[in-house]
Design an enzyme around this catalytic site. Structure first.
Site, mmCIF file in Angstrom:
data_model
loop_
_atom_site.group_PDB
_atom_site.id
_atom_site.type_symbol
_atom_site.label_atom_id
_atom_site.label_comp_id
_atom_site.label_asym_id
_atom_site.label_seq_id
_atom_site.Cartn_x
_atom_site.Cartn_y
_atom_site.Cartn_z
ATOM 1 N N ASP A 195 -6.966 1.538 3.633
ATOM 2 C CA ASP A 195 -8.284 1.452 3.003
ATOM 3 C C ASP A 195 -8.822 2.857 2.746
ATOM 4 O O ASP A 195 -9.151 3.579 3.685
ATOM 5 C CB ASP A 195 -9.218 0.662 3.936
ATOM 6 C CG ASP A 195 -10.641 0.614 3.401
ATOM 7 O OD1 ASP A 195 -10.848 0.917 2.206
ATOM 8 O OD2 ASP A 195 -11.538 0.261 4.187
ATOM 9 N N ASN A 235 -11.577 3.670 0.745
ATOM 10 C CA ASN A 235 -13.020 3.826 0.476
ATOM 11 C C ASN A 235 -13.910 3.106 1.493
ATOM 12 O O ASN A 235 -15.102 2.900 1.252
ATOM 13 C CB ASN A 235 -13.358 3.381 -0.954
ATOM 14 C CG ASN A 235 -13.141 1.883 -1.135
ATOM 15 O OD1 ASN A 235 -12.595 1.222 -0.256
ATOM 16 N ND2 ASN A 235 -13.581 1.346 -2.264
ATOM 17 N N ASP A 273 -14.174 -0.028 2.843
ATOM 18 C CA ASP A 273 -14.776 -1.364 2.752
ATOM 19 C C ASP A 273 -13.931 -2.417 3.475
ATOM 20 O O ASP A 273 -14.175 -3.616 3.335
ATOM 21 C CB ASP A 273 -15.013 -1.770 1.287
ATOM 22 C CG ASP A 273 -13.710 -1.897 0.513
ATOM 23 O OD1 ASP A 273 -12.633 -1.610 1.094
ATOM 24 O OD2 ASP A 273 -13.750 -2.286 -0.669
ATOM 25 N N ASP A 277 -6.459 -0.220 -0.662
ATOM 26 C CA ASP A 277 -6.690 0.076 -2.083
ATOM 27 C C ASP A 277 -5.781 1.207 -2.551
ATOM 28 O O ASP A 277 -5.004 1.769 -1.762
ATOM 29 C CB ASP A 277 -8.168 0.420 -2.312
ATOM 30 C CG ASP A 277 -8.648 1.493 -1.338
ATOM 31 O OD1 ASP A 277 -7.930 2.492 -1.160
ATOM 32 O OD2 ASP A 277 -9.727 1.308 -0.719
ATOM 33 N N ASP A 335 4.468 -6.011 -10.053
ATOM 34 C CA ASP A 335 4.882 -7.399 -9.895
ATOM 35 C C ASP A 335 4.389 -8.137 -11.127
ATOM 36 O O ASP A 335 3.208 -8.048 -11.470
ATOM 37 C CB ASP A 335 4.199 -7.961 -8.635
ATOM 38 C CG ASP A 335 5.037 -8.987 -7.915
ATOM 39 O OD1 ASP A 335 5.532 -9.892 -8.599
ATOM 40 O OD2 ASP A 335 5.174 -8.885 -6.686
ATOM 41 N N ASP A 365 8.146 -12.370 -10.572
ATOM 42 C CA ASP A 365 7.827 -13.422 -9.613
ATOM 43 C C ASP A 365 8.421 -14.773 -10.030
ATOM 44 O O ASP A 365 8.320 -15.166 -11.193
ATOM 45 C CB ASP A 365 6.301 -13.532 -9.544
ATOM 46 C CG ASP A 365 5.818 -14.429 -8.426
ATOM 47 O OD1 ASP A 365 6.104 -14.133 -7.266
ATOM 48 O OD2 ASP A 365 5.145 -15.438 -8.728
ATOM 49 N N GLU A 419 12.779 -12.633 -8.759
ATOM 50 C CA GLU A 419 12.694 -13.402 -7.521
ATOM 51 C C GLU A 419 13.248 -14.791 -7.801
ATOM 52 O O GLU A 419 12.897 -15.420 -8.799
ATOM 53 C CB GLU A 419 11.254 -13.506 -7.025
ATOM 54 C CG GLU A 419 11.180 -14.100 -5.637
ATOM 55 C CD GLU A 419 9.860 -14.796 -5.327
ATOM 56 O OE1 GLU A 419 9.567 -14.989 -4.153
ATOM 57 O OE2 GLU A 419 9.143 -15.177 -6.268
ATOM 58 N N HIS A 438 6.193 -9.737 1.852
ATOM 59 C CA HIS A 438 4.886 -10.356 2.115
ATOM 60 C C HIS A 438 4.966 -11.875 2.276
ATOM 61 O O HIS A 438 3.955 -12.509 2.521
ATOM 62 C CB HIS A 438 3.954 -10.017 0.954
ATOM 63 C CG HIS A 438 4.432 -10.617 -0.332
ATOM 64 N ND1 HIS A 438 5.641 -10.271 -0.915
ATOM 65 C CD2 HIS A 438 3.911 -11.579 -1.115
ATOM 66 C CE1 HIS A 438 5.819 -10.991 -1.996
ATOM 67 N NE2 HIS A 438 4.793 -11.786 -2.156
ATOM 68 N N ASP A 439 6.156 -12.456 2.097
ATOM 69 C CA ASP A 439 6.296 -13.911 2.166
ATOM 70 C C ASP A 439 6.945 -14.406 3.455
ATOM 71 O O ASP A 439 7.172 -15.612 3.602
ATOM 72 C CB ASP A 439 7.139 -14.420 0.989
ATOM 73 C CG ASP A 439 6.382 -14.373 -0.318
ATOM 74 O OD1 ASP A 439 5.132 -14.421 -0.298
ATOM 75 O OD2 ASP A 439 7.035 -14.289 -1.381
HETATM 76 C C1 GLC Z 1 6.337 -15.670 -5.050
HETATM 77 C C2 GLC Z 1 5.522 -14.644 -4.330
HETATM 78 C C3 GLC Z 1 4.566 -15.359 -3.430
HETATM 79 C C4 GLC Z 1 3.676 -16.234 -4.267
HETATM 80 C C5 GLC Z 1 4.488 -17.189 -5.144
HETATM 81 C C6 GLC Z 1 3.649 -17.796 -6.211
HETATM 82 O O1 GLC Z 1 7.129 -16.405 -4.190
HETATM 83 O O2 GLC Z 1 6.335 -13.735 -3.653
HETATM 84 O O3 GLC Z 1 3.816 -14.483 -2.642
HETATM 85 O O4 GLC Z 1 2.819 -16.966 -3.451
HETATM 86 O O5 GLC Z 1 5.523 -16.519 -5.798
HETATM 87 O O6 GLC Z 1 3.261 -16.824 -7.140
HETATM 88 CA CA CA Z 2 -11.005 -0.291 0.154
#
Ligand code: GLC
Ligand code: CA
Length: 559
Positions: free
Chosen positions: A22, A24, A26, A30, A99, A204, A259, A332-333
């Site tokens: 972060d 700034n 909040d 970012d 992405d 994606d 993906e 992140h999944d």
């Molecule tokens: C992909 C992304 C995931 C998202 C999904 C729908 O699997 O990695 O985070 O929720 O697509 O966009």
């Molecule tokens: Ca921020």
């Protein structure tokens, strides 16, 4: 196959901006925060960054529901700071990938708002709008498909008396890629970013962008993701990607990685085999992320090294002289990998072993923020504290089958929120991520597990990652060598070899705290080779083998 492509020697750092840094004050990560950490990313040896979506988004799926494809979410900054970041990255020789979500937009995107105004609106056909069916006065959706995130795949609109298709959340309506105007929109979007200097895209769920004409019912009816065969890997996906390639991507020096959930290596080869039919540079595989679950992270089973090895070797062998792998263990999944395939008790040892295990294979390694310091799963006391839409969906489904305490356990183990807690920079309040309370809970282990604590410790996981990235970069045997697995039936050890000219690299990974006897494969002499990496001190060799310590890693180079 040629080895002259820059992305083959690249190492990517994956940023989920909201939880990275972060800048700034909040409580939300970012682009100012990212800018302040470029030196850090560079110090890892990474020479590329992939940003999960940073566009304006109502955040129904934290950025994967996009309401403006040509702008930056105000939480993260604006186009000026993005340009500054891009330039600063390029000055350091780092590429930047965005992405690109083409399967769906947000329901708040102006296209969708227009499309739902009337059946003859010019944007109506940008999405899959279909009339409701009525059986004996009862309204039913156009077909029996189910979404990944929120029950059935159709949402009803009163005013139009029509349903729209959403393979993910209700706020993520599927775009109709069969409509040439939609394809033109995406070509424009790609050019917009490529002209600015962006170096490519992670695309994606790209294998879902075409659907069976007529959108037929799917049988047998499955309890979840029903309809898959009608929206996954249809022949048109390749056609559309070829069109994007010829009309846009071929005109830039850029990189694309798709993906591809539930896609085998054979199917992936349709898109990534080098030559005239290639439409993507790499594919993100999923099978190796299913070694402790069945198809989804929310249907757990005990970890099976055998499953992991089979999946990884399959992609290594099948792609060998044809295509290039994308290598990863976290994003992140998925929940944190030490908590899944390693051991929190042997956090550093297993973290190093897992790092070498995947990064010394053939392909482009991706490192997800926090993986390099060994961040582990969160354990929040209530299901409601997990913000992700798919987590809540899984909890809802599971609560029909399991008692509350079991649902909580399932979520703690499998939620993707595990990977989305704020990055742990230091032992300062809020882990140095922010000066105020962050948007999401900081893992309570931040006082021990953080970047600052690992910076100066030569044996830290962070410094091991640095060593590993450089070792890969400097050794053609890692970059380009052939892959061969040894002892595939072994349930506790993963042993493989890479060879290139006269060089042979032997990678020995123990996935257990037990002591096991390891014998080097025939023709490989540990005494006549150099141990180049490991996660313990004092490495004795007895009779061309050794007894493993918990989660031990040893890498030997013979030339
Ligand atoms: C992909 C992304 C995931 C998202 C999904 C729908 O699997 O990695 O985070 O929720 O697509 O966009
Ligand atoms: Ca921020």
């Amino acid at each position: 196959m040629e080895n002259n492509k820059w992305y083959k020697e690249m190492c990517v750092y994956h940023i989920w901006t909201r939880s990275f840094c972060d800048g700034n004050g909040d409580g939300i990560g970012d682009l100012w925060g990212v800018l302040s950490k470029l030196d850090y990313i560079e110090s890892l040896g990474a020479n590329a960054i992939w940003f999960s979506p940073i566009y304006p988004s109502p955040n129904a799926d934290f950025g994967y529901d996009i309401s403006d494809y040509k702008n930056i979410h105000p939480d993260y900054g604006d186009l000026d700071i993005f340009r500054e970041l891009l330039e600063a990255a390029h000055e350091r020789g780092m590429r930047v990938f965005l992405d690109l979500v083409m399967n769906h937009s947000s329901d708040e995107h102006p296209w969708f708002l227009e499309s739902r105004k009337s059946r003859d609106n010019p944007y109506h056909d940008y999405y899959y709008w279909r009339p409701a069916k009525y059986i004996r006065g009862r309204r039913i959706p156009p077909n029996n498909w189910t979404s990944h995130f929120e029950g059935e795949a159709w949402e009803y609109d009163e005013q139009l008396d029509e349903y729209y298709l959403h393979l993910f959340a209700k706020k993520q309506p599927d775009l109709n890629m069969d409509n040439p105007r939609v394809r033109e929109e995406f070509k424009e979007i790609m050019r917009f970013w490529l002209d600015m200097g962006v170096d490519g895209f992670r695309e994606d769920v790209v294998t879902f962008i075409a659907k069976t004409p007529g959108l037929p019912n799917a049988y047998p009816r499955l309890p979840a993701v029903n309809g898959l065969k009608h929206f996954s890997n249809l022949p048109k996906v390749h056609d559309y990607l070829m069109e994007f390639r010829k009309d846009v991507l071929d005109h830039y020096d850029c990189f694309t990685v798709g993906e591809s959930p539930i896609t085998t290596a054979d199917t992936a080869l349709r898109y990534i085999t080098e030559g005239p039919n290639q439409v993507l540079d790499e594919m993100i595989a999923f099978s190796h992320m299913e070694a402790d679950c069945i198809l989804t992270d929310m249907v757990p089973r005990p970890f099976s090294l055998h499953k992991l090895k089979r999946a990884m070797s399959e992609w290594q062998y099948k792609l060998a002289d044809k295509a290039w792998n994308a290598l990863y263990l976290e994003n992140h999944d998925h929940a944190r990998v030490i908590s899944r395939y390693g051991s929190e008790r042997y956090r550093v040892e297993s973290g190093k072993m897992l790092a070498a295990m995947y990064m010394l294979q053939r392909g482009t390694p991706f490192i997800y923020q926090g993986q390099e310091i060994g961040m582990t799963n969160l354990r929040l006391p209530k299901v409601e504290l997990y913000p992700d839409v798919s987590t809540q969906n899984a909890a809802r489904i599971a609560s029909h089958l399991l008692p509350r305490s079991a649902v909580l356990k399932l979520i703690q183990r499998g939620a993707r929120d595990n990977a989305r807690s704020p990055m742990q920079w230091s032992a300062e309040p809020y882990a140095g991520f922010s000066t105020v309370e962050p948007w999401f809970t900081v893992n309570e282990n931040y006082r021990e597990v953080n970047v600052a604590a690992q910076e100066d410790d030569p044996d830290s996981l962070l410094n091991f990652y640095r060593k590993l990235v450089r070792f890969r970069r400097d050794n053609p045997v890692v970059l380009y060598g052939d892959y061969r697995e040894h002892d595939p039936k072994n349930k506790k050890l993963y042993v493989y070899e890479r060879s290139y000219g006269a060089a042979r690299l032997l990678v020995v990974c123990s996935f257990t705290a037990e002591q096991l006897r390891f014998d080097a494969p025939e023709g490989f002499s540990l005494d006549r080779s150099l141990q180049v990496l490991g996660n313990y001190e004092m490495n004795f060799v007895i009779a061309n083998g050794f007894t493993t310590r918990p989660y031990e890693l040893r890498v030997y180079l013979m030339e």
